[in-house]
Structure formats: structure tokens, C-alpha cells
Design a protein around this motif. Structure first.
Motif, mmCIF file in Angstrom:
data_model
loop_
_atom_site.group_PDB
_atom_site.id
_atom_site.type_symbol
_atom_site.label_atom_id
_atom_site.label_comp_id
_atom_site.label_asym_id
_atom_site.label_seq_id
_atom_site.Cartn_x
_atom_site.Cartn_y
_atom_site.Cartn_z
ATOM 1 N N TRP A 134 124.597 62.996 -8.753
ATOM 2 C CA TRP A 134 125.682 62.610 -9.652
ATOM 3 C C TRP A 134 125.266 62.556 -11.124
ATOM 4 O O TRP A 134 126.102 62.668 -12.008
ATOM 5 N N GLN A 170 130.326 75.667 -16.825
ATOM 6 C CA GLN A 170 129.235 75.766 -15.857
ATOM 7 C C GLN A 170 128.143 76.715 -16.353
ATOM 8 O O GLN A 170 126.971 76.500 -16.154
ATOM 9 N N ALA A 173 133.725 72.230 -16.714
ATOM 10 C CA ALA A 173 133.698 71.216 -15.667
ATOM 11 C C ALA A 173 133.157 69.903 -16.219
ATOM 12 O O ALA A 173 132.467 69.864 -17.242
ATOM 13 N N GLY A 174 133.479 68.814 -15.526
ATOM 14 C CA GLY A 174 132.965 67.509 -15.931
ATOM 15 C C GLY A 174 131.483 67.398 -15.663
ATOM 16 O O GLY A 174 130.989 67.787 -14.606
ATOM 17 N N ARG A 175 130.757 66.862 -16.635
ATOM 18 C CA ARG A 175 129.305 66.684 -16.526
ATOM 19 C C ARG A 175 128.963 65.212 -16.665
ATOM 20 O O ARG A 175 129.523 64.506 -17.510
ATOM 21 N N ARG A 176 128.034 64.780 -15.839
ATOM 22 C CA ARG A 176 127.489 63.419 -15.942
ATOM 23 C C ARG A 176 125.978 63.543 -15.849
ATOM 24 O O ARG A 176 125.425 63.670 -14.758
ATOM 25 N N THR A 206 132.758 67.294 -20.827
ATOM 26 C CA THR A 206 133.216 68.530 -20.204
ATOM 27 C C THR A 206 132.475 69.698 -20.818
ATOM 28 O O THR A 206 132.339 69.796 -22.034
ATOM 29 N N TYR A 256 123.995 71.264 -13.746
ATOM 30 C CA TYR A 256 123.989 72.683 -14.087
ATOM 31 C C TYR A 256 123.054 73.426 -13.131
ATOM 32 O O TYR A 256 122.236 72.822 -12.442
ATOM 33 N N LYS A 283 126.454 67.516 -7.932
ATOM 34 C CA LYS A 283 127.823 67.068 -8.178
ATOM 35 C C LYS A 283 128.281 67.256 -9.617
ATOM 36 O O LYS A 283 129.454 67.519 -9.866
ATOM 37 N N SER A 284 127.408 67.095 -10.581
ATOM 38 C CA SER A 284 127.878 67.158 -11.971
ATOM 39 C C SER A 284 126.850 67.735 -12.923
ATOM 40 O O SER A 284 126.878 67.473 -14.117
ATOM 41 N N ILE A 325 128.655 61.732 -20.497
ATOM 42 C CA ILE A 325 129.771 62.163 -19.658
ATOM 43 C C ILE A 325 130.689 63.008 -20.525
ATOM 44 O O ILE A 325 131.238 62.530 -21.524
#
Length: 459
Positions: A175, A98, A108-111, A95, A185, A182-183, A93
Motif C-alpha cells: 500500500w 502508471q 492512478a492514485g499513488r500512496r 495522482t 510503480y 496496490k499503489s 498521496i
């Protein structure tokens, strides 16, 4: 040799996982399923790693044997039947921009979840030390959450061992997938940057099948792998990969590396390769379609194009499903693949070097529906174990055993269910927004038994 591998599983130290996930039970159930190579799962967890070292032994091959193995051969229901591979799923998790070409400087936030396989306890220990140096908490969950980017995690794995295998897990999951709506690439280059070529393959996940992944040109150079992500013993092998490779780790590594072929390239000269995969019906996956479960809204890709991604009931944004996400990133239409089905195995005429795949409903699900019971009931468990112990394991029962032999042991109704499973004669209602889809063997009014010739696995 050919063998079946399920390399994405979890231990009892992972959240929301069965307490029965220990080495003796995993060995036993691998025999029930017909799996020869099983991931250990969760090797970064300190208690599980200690347990693995106490119960498994290295033999120099890169795979592990149960210490109680007395060298009596590969009896399919003894511990000696199963080899283990050190595996772990890590949740990153963080940042990140993109795209490298983006003007979004903040990112952006990545999970993103990734799978890592190691060939030795020493390599696993080195990787653990590198992760701990980043102040990661490895004791709270078998699938640890770290603030390390996917690229940096890959770099650490390769520092621990140059032949570490690093695979983005369930790549399309909204997710937690590298391509998630949602998170994730839009391409692997954005996720892994200059280390993209070190990613040898991807895990398709329960909500996609290989053909969906073949539509993405960037994945032409990656092996498409399928594993169960099992959180309980009965779910082992619901997805798996069949290898024709030398059994030690080097053969596995080479088979995955050699699978990055496209139709225009020469055939593989190396004997280590992937034969094919066993697949969950992607519609049964919990993120196949777009939707909002709280409002009971479910959209196919065509519905989504027509109606958008706002929930018509509450106005919130819908969770974009795997099928729609594939449509967004695909560079090919499904018809471009020229898919064929032969004896239950799906192949692409456009990409003939791609391993084929076979979709199957798990045997306990077939039995449960035949007996009008639940998959977890005692009578289903009894019938399941009777079949697999007498007929050579679940995969063989579902693909190769003659129907009359199944009927002799468990009756014509279960044999009919296996027949329908082999032919794909099913009723399917796709899953969405965290809700599993429904795949049924019989329509409620269906009563007629059927007979067809027996089918092989990957002939």
C-alpha cells in the motif's frame, strides 16, 4: 571506522507509536542495541523539532549529539555513545500516470512513503518551509501526509540541501511502497522521472531481504539499505545498516552514493562504504506472501500463479505480497545470484561488490521463547538488559559473544536459542495481508541443546 546505523524510526508524535520514544530513552536503547547512529524520525513535526533543537546540539559534522554529553568519550550506555541524524518519513498521496509511456492520461492514485535525511537544523528548517508553502499539515502526525508527488518531494529536499539523502521507504510494501502492488510503480523511472539518479538508495523493508532486491536490474545502481521502522524502543535495530565510513555526514553520504556498483565495475577505491545489513527474516514481515487475512487465505508465489488473486472465500482481490511482486518485476532468477552463506553472512558471487547481509531473530524474542513468556514481560526485560549490559549490546550478543559466556549469565536454554538463531535453525510461517509472520526458535517437541562455533558479524 565501522558503525551500526538505524535511520528509520519514529517519535512519540507519530501515530501508533510508543509514548516512551524520547531522546533520553532512544539514547539508552541505542546503547542496549549496539547502535552508534540513530535517526531522529519525524523532524517535520513542529513539537518534536523544537524538542530536538532543545536536547541535541550540532558540532559541524552533520550528526547531532545529546546536549548532556560532557565529552567523556563513547561510553556505550551514556548519551555520548549515540549520534543522531535528522530524519523523517513522509507519506505522499497523489495522482500520477502508471508510466510515461502509458495512454492513461488521468493517472492512478499513488500512496508512497519516502525517507529524507538532512545534515543540519538549517537544512531541515528550509525543507519544512518549502513543504509548508505547499499547504501541508505538519502538526497532525510525525509522519505527515502530503499531496506532493515523490518526484516533487525529492526536488524540494534537494532545494533545501544538495546533499539531502532521499530514500524510498520499505519499497515493496503493497500500500505504501514505491514498488507496492496496490499503489506503487513498476520502475523508479516512472516514479521519479528525470530525478531518478538523485535517489541514491532504497530501503528494503521488513518483508524483503537484499537478495530479493538484487534480482531487479534497475536497483543495481542503488544502495540497498535496511532500517527498523521502529514504533517502540525494543524494535530499534531489528534491521540496520553497517557502515565503514568517516563518522560525519559526508562519510555517510559518500558510502551510500558509492554503493551503486555492479560486478562488472571496478572495486571502490574510497574507504567510505556499506559493509552489510542486519535483516529481519522477510517471512516475518506482514506482507511477505499474498493473501486475505479476513478469510485466512495465504498464497505463495506458486500458489498465486496457479490460483490467481481472487479470494476463494469472498471473491475480493487478494493483497499481492512482496514475494510475488518481486517475481513480477525481477529481471533475474534467484539462482542467477549464486548466493553463498559464510559464517551467517549471505553474499552473491554474481555481484561480489554488493554488501552482504545477515538475518537475525531479535534477542528479546529468543529470550521470550526460551522462558516461555512474552517479549513484553518483565522477566524477559530483566534478562535482556542483564545480557546486553554485561556483554556489549544486542548485536554483539547475537553475533559474536561465545555461547558459554551467554550461558554463564542467562543459562543454557537462552544460549541454545542464540546458537539456533545464528545458524538459522528456525521454524518459519510467512506473514501476509497485514499479518506478521511467525518465526520460532524451537519446535514444540524440541529438547536437545546444540553447540556450534561462535560466529562473527561481517568478517
Amino acid at each position: 571506522m565501522a558503525y551500526v546505523a538505524d535511520l528509520h524510526i519514529h517519535s512519540r508524535f507519530a501515530r501508533a507509536c510508543s509514548s516512551a520514544l524520547n531522546i533520553p530513552n532512544l539514547s539508552l536503547w541505542a546503547g542496549y542495541k549496539g547502535i552508534q547512529l540513530l535517526g531522529t524520525g519525524d523532524f517535520l513535526h513542529p513539537l518534536w523539532f523544537t524538542e530536538l533543537k532543545s536536547q541535541l546540539k550540532e558540532d559541524g559534522s552533520g550528526f547531532l549529539q545529546v546536549k548532556s554529553d560532557k565529552g567523556k568519550g563513547m561510553n556505550k550506555f551514556s548519551p555520548s555513545a549515540t549520534r543522531f541524524l535528522l530524519s523523517v518519513e513522509v507519506a505522499s498521496i497523489y495522482t500520477h500516470k502508471q508510466s510515461l509511456r502509458s495512454d492513461d492520461l488521468k493517472g492512478a492514485g499513488r500512496r508512497v512513503h519516502n525517507l529524507i535525511f538532512m545534515p543540519s537544523f538549517d537544512s531541515a528548517t528550509k525543507f519544512r518551509e518549502l513543504i509548508l508553502a505547499k499547504r501541508a499539515n505538519l502538526g497532525s502526525d510525525g509522519r505527515p501526509i502530503v499531496g506532493i508527488s515523490s518526484k516533487d518531494l525529492l526536488s524540494l529536499a534537494l532545494q533545501a540541501d544538495p546533499k539531502a539523502i532521499f530514500i524510498p521507504a520499505h519499497i515493496w510494501t503493497p500500500w505504501f511502497g514505491a514498488f507496492g502492488s496496490k499503489s506503487g510503480y513498476d520502475c523508479l523511472s516512472d516514479c521519479f522521472e528525470d530525478l531518478k539518479d538523485k535517489v541514491l538508495g532504497i530501503e528494503s523493508g521488513l518483508s524483503s531481504d537484499p537478495a530479493m532486491n538484487w534480482r531487479v536490474p534497475e536497483l543495481d545502481q542503488k544502495a540497498i539499505l535496511s532500517f527498523s521502522d521502529a514504533h517502540s524502543l525494543p524494535n530499534l535495530g531489528r534491521e540496520a545498516t553497517v557502515f565503514a565510513a568517516e563518522f560525519p555526514y559526508d562519510g555517510l553520504w559518500t558510502a551510500i552514493k558509492n554503493s551503486n556498483v555492479i560486478a562488472s565495475e571496478a572495486k571502490q577505491s574510497n574507504s567510505d562504504k556499506i559493509i552489510g545489513t542486519i535483516e529481519f527474516y522477510p517471512e516475518e514481515g506482514m506482507y511477505h506472501f499474498t493473501g486475505h487475512r479476513n478469510c485466512n487465505v495465504k498464497y505463495s508465489p506458486d500458489d498465486e500463479k496457479a490460483k490467481g488473486i481472487k479470494c476463494p472465500t469472498c471473491g475480493r482481490e487478494l493483497t499481492v505480497g512482496v514475494m510475488s511482486r518481486v517475481e513480477e518485476l525481477a529481471g533475474r532468477e534467484i539462482n542467477d545470484l549464486r548466493l553463498t552463506v559464510n559464517d551467517g553472512t549471505t553474499k552473491s558471487e554474481a555481484f561480489p561488490e554488493r554488501p552482504g547481509y545477515r538475518m537475525l531473530v531479535p534477542l528479546n524474542q529468543v529470550i521470550a521463547e526460551a522462558l516461555k513468556s512474552t517479549k513484553t514481560s518483565q522477566k524477559v526485560d530483566i534478562e535482556y538488559k542483564k545480557l546486553v549490559t554485561n556483554l556489549g549490546g544486542e548485536i554483539k550478543v547475537l553475533t559474536k559473544v561465545p555461547l558459554d559466556e551467554i550461558a554463564k549469565i542467562s543459562g543454557p536454554r537462552i544460549a541454545e536459542g542464540v546458537d539456533k538463531d545464528r545458524r538459522g535453525d528456525l521454524v518459519i510461517d510467512p506473514g501476509y495481508d497485514g499479518t506478521y509472520g511467525i518465526v520460532k526458535i524451537w519446535n514444540e517437541e524440541e529438547k536437545v541443546e546444540s553447540t556450534v562455533p561462535q560466529l562473527g558479524l561481517f568478517d
